[in-house]
Scaffold this active site. Structure first.
Site, mmCIF file in Angstrom:
data_model
loop_
_atom_site.group_PDB
_atom_site.id
_atom_site.type_symbol
_atom_site.label_atom_id
_atom_site.label_comp_id
_atom_site.label_asym_id
_atom_site.label_seq_id
_atom_site.Cartn_x
_atom_site.Cartn_y
_atom_site.Cartn_z
ATOM 1 N N THR A 107 0.865 -1.100 0.155
ATOM 2 C CA THR A 107 -0.035 -0.045 -0.113
ATOM 3 C C THR A 107 0.929 1.176 0.007
ATOM 4 O OG1 THR A 107 -2.216 1.062 1.058
ATOM 5 C CG2 THR A 107 -0.236 0.425 2.587
ATOM 6 N N THR A 108 0.434 2.410 -0.235
ATOM 7 C CA THR A 108 1.137 3.639 -0.444
ATOM 8 C C THR A 108 1.988 3.860 0.750
ATOM 9 O OG1 THR A 108 -0.437 4.651 -2.158
ATOM 10 C CG2 THR A 108 1.012 6.038 -0.859
ATOM 11 N N HIS A 155 21.445 32.975 38.253
ATOM 12 C CA HIS A 155 20.480 34.091 37.986
ATOM 13 C C HIS A 155 21.187 35.330 37.272
ATOM 14 C CE1 HIS A 155 17.900 31.734 40.785
ATOM 15 N NE2 HIS A 155 18.807 31.601 41.470
ATOM 16 N N ARG A 234 7.333 6.351 16.632
ATOM 17 C CA ARG A 234 8.732 6.232 16.273
ATOM 18 C C ARG A 234 8.966 7.712 15.671
ATOM 19 N NH1 ARG A 234 7.211 0.714 14.732
ATOM 20 N NH2 ARG A 234 9.033 -0.597 15.281
ATOM 21 N N SER A 278 28.626 44.736 10.924
ATOM 22 C CA SER A 278 27.551 45.641 10.930
ATOM 23 C C SER A 278 27.564 46.766 9.382
ATOM 24 C CB SER A 278 27.251 46.668 11.891
ATOM 25 O OG SER A 278 26.531 47.916 11.902
ATOM 26 N N LYS A 284 32.154 46.496 14.826
ATOM 27 C CA LYS A 284 31.327 45.310 15.209
ATOM 28 C C LYS A 284 31.991 43.805 15.050
ATOM 29 C CE LYS A 284 28.236 45.526 17.339
ATOM 30 N NZ LYS A 284 26.641 45.204 16.885
ATOM 31 N N ARG A 285 32.133 43.260 15.873
ATOM 32 C CA ARG A 285 32.449 41.783 15.553
ATOM 33 C C ARG A 285 31.470 40.999 16.141
ATOM 34 N NH1 ARG A 285 38.239 41.120 14.730
ATOM 35 N NH2 ARG A 285 38.315 39.163 15.892
ATOM 36 N N ASN A 286 30.460 40.542 15.582
ATOM 37 C CA ASN A 286 29.141 40.005 15.951
ATOM 38 C C ASN A 286 29.523 38.458 15.996
ATOM 39 O OD1 ASN A 286 28.061 42.329 16.282
ATOM 40 N ND2 ASN A 286 26.817 42.380 14.379
#
Length: 448
Positions: A107-108, A155, A234, A278, A284-286
């Site tokens: 079957t399918t 925290h 599964r 940026s 910027k060194r993101n």
């Protein structure tokens, strides 16, 4: 732009990898269906259910290049049936004498589910390869930085000194558990299904179980204890593992992102020439890759719910929920492929600033060592009195900016119990990391 960002020519590689996308591409789907049909025919020939010549022709004629994917898509839309256009084309490729044996007794959902299992196996092999590299790099970092002291934070605030190796070891232990889970779930999840319409094998009769075992063994898949057309645990387990493992890597990416903040400066993604942080701020060194890992992990875990929804099937088969798997499961695998590949890249090139970590333990003016002082006082005056005394001194330091050492030495009780030399000695973060270094090295030790 395609309807999904994973398929975008511009953004696709930010969300997945070419290697993982290929596993779930239409061509691979058709190939997995061909593999399932061919294995089924060969197994049926082995037990005399179909002529050997028919099985050989079905296997020989199953060439993915002979299937027009666009035409198949049009056929699916016209018939509202997942597999019939594929089967009709496959029959056209076979001789009139033998084409009638294609899809014999299946079957399918048998073919689609078995094909999905084949593709999941390929995808898991890719993920396992990346995960092994991540684990090895984490072991290296845990060993290398077993004694690299840094602030431990709870925290969002500095708490006690730890070592960076210890922090990495907690990441490693979590990734190791996912590795263990993956090994355990593979035999449960990588299972085919060739049971026929409602799973009873009525079409093929007594030889049905043997045919299924032979065909799935040929494909290298597990054999189900009973038909699982409507039992989708599964799939849910697979989705759950992808979500958990991906979220762990997302947590690591988030920590790298956090510790790269200017105010911390303890970690940094490699920033090769040509990378841009940026369009307007040249300095910027993101941590762009870590940010991308976090984004993909958030999307990935949100998809896991659909795995549980797909379990609520009706009766012996139900396409309404079954077809949700065709969308969310490939997406989850492709996102996970992007996460593991990016995690390898970040960790392999991670810059660790041990000096900055050590300096950051002094940001509170010594308050990070309050427990160490309390412990030594408690040996003389008792734990509760020591806590209250150090609490009062700590709060004054926090509010006035007085260095903790000065405040301790100015207190008559503390000075009389400990003495100034002992106060200085017990304010050294290197002396109060507990078993952090030992735990880091134990976690980093090769598994025996």
């Amino acid at each position: 732009m395609p309807g999904h960002v994973i398929d975008s020519e511009m953004f696709g590689n930010s969300y997945s990898t070419p290697r993982m996308r290929e596993v779930f591409a239409s061509r691979s789907v058709v190939q997995s269906w061909i593999d399932a049909e061919s294995a089924l025919a060969r197994a049926q020939a082995d037990v005399g259910l179909v002529p050997r010549e028919a099985a050989e022709e079905i296997s020989r004629r199953g060439l993915v290049d002979d299937f027009d994917l666009v035409a198949l898509g049009e056929g699916i839309a016209a018939t509202s049936h997942t597999l019939m256009p594929f089967l009709r084309r496959y029959q056209e490729l076979c001789s009139e004498e033998h084409r009638g044996y294609l899809h014999w007794g299946a079957t399918t959902q048998d073919i689609v589910d078995t094909g999905t299992a084949l593709r999941m196996r390929r995808a898991l092999d890719i993920i396992a390869e990346d995960l092994a590299a991540v684990r090895e790099r984490l072991r290296q970092l845990a060993e290398e930085h077993a004694e690299t002291v840094m602030p431990g934070r709870t925290h969002g605030q500095q708490a006690l000194p730890i070592t960076f190796g210890y922090k990495v070891a907690t990441w490693l232990a979590e990734v190791d558990r996912h590795h263990q889970r993956l090994a355990q779930l593979r035999p449960r999840v990588l299972v085919g299904n060739l049971n026929g319409a409602v799973g009873t094998m009525a079409f093929v009769g007594e030889v049905g179980l043997e045919v299924q075992a032979r065909a799935l063994g040929d494909l290298g898949l597990g054999v189900p204890e009973i038909c699982w057309h409507s039992s989708r645990d599964r799939v849910a387990e697979m989705a759950g593992w992808l979500a958990m493992a991906g979220t762990t890597l997302g947590r690591i990416g988030r920590e790298v992102y956090q510790l790269q903040k200017t105010e911390f400066g303890e970690l940094e993604e490699a920033f090769p020439e040509g990378r841009v942080g940026s369009s307007t701020m040249p300095q910027k060194r993101n941590p762009a890759t870590s940010e991308s890992i976090v984004a993909k992990a958030v999307i990935l875990k949100a998809q896991a719910q659909l795995g549980y929804d797909a379990m609520m099937q009706e009766h012996e088969r139900d396409k309404a929920l079954w077809q949700t798997e065709w969308e969310f499961l490939p997406e989850m695998f492709m996102l996970m492929g992007g996460i593991t590949a990016d995690s390898r890249k970040v960790l392999d090139q991670l810059v660790v600033d041990g000096d900055r970590m050590r300096r950051n333990t002094g940001l509170t003016g010594g308050l990070i060592m309050a427990e160490s002082i309390m412990l030594k006082l408690a040996e003389v005056v008792g734990r509760h009195e020591a806590h209250d005394l150090v609490y009062d001194i700590s709060m004054r330091c926090a509010e006035t900016g007085t260095p903790f050492a000065d405040a301790l030495k100015a207190d008559v009780t503390v000075r009389s119990v400990l003495g100034e030399d002992a106060i200085d000695r017990h304010l050294d973060p290197l002396r109060y990391t507990g078993l952090a270094a030992r735990m880091a090295r134990a976690a980093a030790a090769p598994p025996g």
